[in-house]
Design an enzyme around this catalytic site. Sequence first.
Site, PDB file in Angstrom:
ATOM      1  N   PRO A 103     110.786  19.024  -9.690  1.00 28.53           N
ATOM      2  CA  PRO A 103     111.966  18.217 -10.004  1.00 28.53           C
ATOM      3  C   PRO A 103     111.616  16.761 -10.259  1.00 28.53           C
ATOM      4  O   PRO A 103     110.850  16.160  -9.512  1.00 28.53           O
ATOM      5  CB  PRO A 103     112.852  18.362  -8.764  1.00 28.53           C
ATOM      6  CG  PRO A 103     112.000  18.944  -7.709  1.00 28.53           C
ATOM      7  CD  PRO A 103     110.851  19.631  -8.366  1.00 28.53           C
ATOM      8  N   GLU A 104     112.161  16.207 -11.334  1.00 25.79           N
ATOM      9  CA  GLU A 104     111.965  14.798 -11.666  1.00 25.79           C
ATOM     10  C   GLU A 104     113.305  14.077 -11.493  1.00 25.79           C
ATOM     11  O   GLU A 104     114.271  14.676 -11.032  1.00 25.79           O
ATOM     12  CB  GLU A 104     111.422  14.674 -13.096  1.00 25.79           C
ATOM     13  CG  GLU A 104     110.145  15.489 -13.304  1.00 25.79           C
ATOM     14  CD  GLU A 104     109.565  15.380 -14.710  1.00 25.79           C
ATOM     15  OE1 GLU A 104     109.764  14.340 -15.364  1.00 25.79           O
ATOM     16  OE2 GLU A 104     108.911  16.339 -15.153  1.00 25.79           O
ATOM     17  N   HIS A 109     112.761  31.357   2.634  1.00 28.00           N
ATOM     18  CA  HIS A 109     112.048  30.098   2.445  1.00 28.00           C
ATOM     19  C   HIS A 109     112.833  28.886   2.934  1.00 28.00           C
ATOM     20  O   HIS A 109     112.500  27.769   2.583  1.00 28.00           O
ATOM     21  CB  HIS A 109     111.660  29.939   0.974  1.00 28.00           C
ATOM     22  CG  HIS A 109     110.802  31.071   0.476  1.00 28.00           C
ATOM     23  ND1 HIS A 109     109.628  31.426   1.098  1.00 28.00           N
ATOM     24  CD2 HIS A 109     110.959  31.935  -0.547  1.00 28.00           C
ATOM     25  CE1 HIS A 109     109.092  32.457   0.460  1.00 28.00           C
ATOM     26  NE2 HIS A 109     109.888  32.788  -0.546  1.00 28.00           N
ATOM     27  N   ARG A 143     107.022  26.781  -1.562  1.00 30.57           N
ATOM     28  CA  ARG A 143     105.619  26.350  -1.517  1.00 30.57           C
ATOM     29  C   ARG A 143     105.317  25.357  -0.395  1.00 30.57           C
ATOM     30  O   ARG A 143     104.174  24.940  -0.236  1.00 30.57           O
ATOM     31  CB  ARG A 143     105.216  25.800  -2.892  1.00 30.57           C
ATOM     32  CG  ARG A 143     105.323  26.916  -3.955  1.00 30.57           C
ATOM     33  CD  ARG A 143     104.865  26.467  -5.312  1.00 30.57           C
ATOM     34  NE  ARG A 143     103.449  26.127  -5.327  1.00 30.57           N
ATOM     35  CZ  ARG A 143     102.802  25.711  -6.409  1.00 30.57           C
ATOM     36  NH1 ARG A 143     103.452  25.584  -7.542  1.00 30.57           N
ATOM     37  NH2 ARG A 143     101.530  25.415  -6.352  1.00 30.57           N
TER      38      ARG A 143
END
Length: 276
Positions: free
Chosen positions: A2-3, A98, A117
Site C-alpha cells: 500500500p502506498e 492472519h 506476511r
Amino acid sequence: MPELPEVETIRRALRDGGRDGPPLVGRRVQAAHLLWERTLAVPSPAEFQRRITGQMIQDVGRRGKFLLFGLSPDILLIHLRMSGDLLVEPYDAPLAAHHRLVLDLDGDLRLAFNDPRKFGRAWLVSDPKDILEGLGPEPLSPELTSQAFYERLHSHRRQLKPLLLDQTFLAGLGNIYADEALHQAGLHPLDNASQLDQTQAARLLTSIRQVLEDGIQRQGASIDWVYRGGDFQNYFHVYQRTGEACNNCGTPIQRIVVGQRGTHFCPACQSLTTNS
Ligand SMILES: [Zn+2]
C-alpha cells in the site's frame, strides 16, 4: 504494498465509514487482543492492553504511509508495510487466520489488523514525533512549494527513482506511483535529481500530485497485495505494462531494475536528460 493513495483510502473509510462499516470516530476501545507479539513495536504487550483499554478514537489521520489513530490521550500508529489491512468487523465474528491485533470497540464492532506476511507494525505512544521525525514532506501538502521541492532535489545527487522511494526525501510514494509520476513528468528514472532544472522539477511535483490524487479518486490500486476495492490499476500508464504500447506515443514500455526495484518507463517519452 500500500502506498499513499491506498492508505489514504483506508483512513477515510475508517474515519467516515464505508467499505466495511460505520465510522470509528467516537468509539471507545473495550479490550485489545495481541495475536502476534511482534506486530506491536511499543510498548510491551501488557502495558499496551492496560493503556489502550478505555481510550476513545477521536480521529484517524495519516502521515506518509502511517495511519495515526488519535486516541485520548495516546496515539496508535499503524504501518501496513507489505500486506497489512485493517478490517471493521462484528466483535464476535470468527478470528481470521492472519489477524495480528484486534481492538474490541463499543457498538459491538472490532478493528482487526490483518497481515499475512507479518511485516506490519503498531506503536502506542503519547507523542509520535520520534517515529515520524525522519519522514520527508507530504507530497500533497501546500507547504511543499515547487521552489522547496527543487531545492530538495538539488541537495541529493541521486537517481530519481530511488530518491522518490526514499521516505526521508518525500513521504508516501512507492513503486507504482513513482513510476507513474516519472512517466507523466517525462523524466527518466535514472535522471540525476541534482541536475534537473526548475521547469523539470516543477513538472515532477505536479505529476506526483496528479497521480496521487488520481489514485485516491480511484480508491487506490488493487494489485500485488490484499488491498480491496480500488481500480487505479486499470489506469496505469507504465507500471507492469512492460512491452505494451505507451499511451502517449505507442513505443513499447520497458522494464529495468533500479535499486532492486522493477522500474517501468517509456524510452521515447522519458529520455535521459542528465548525467546519471
Ligand atoms: Zn511514450
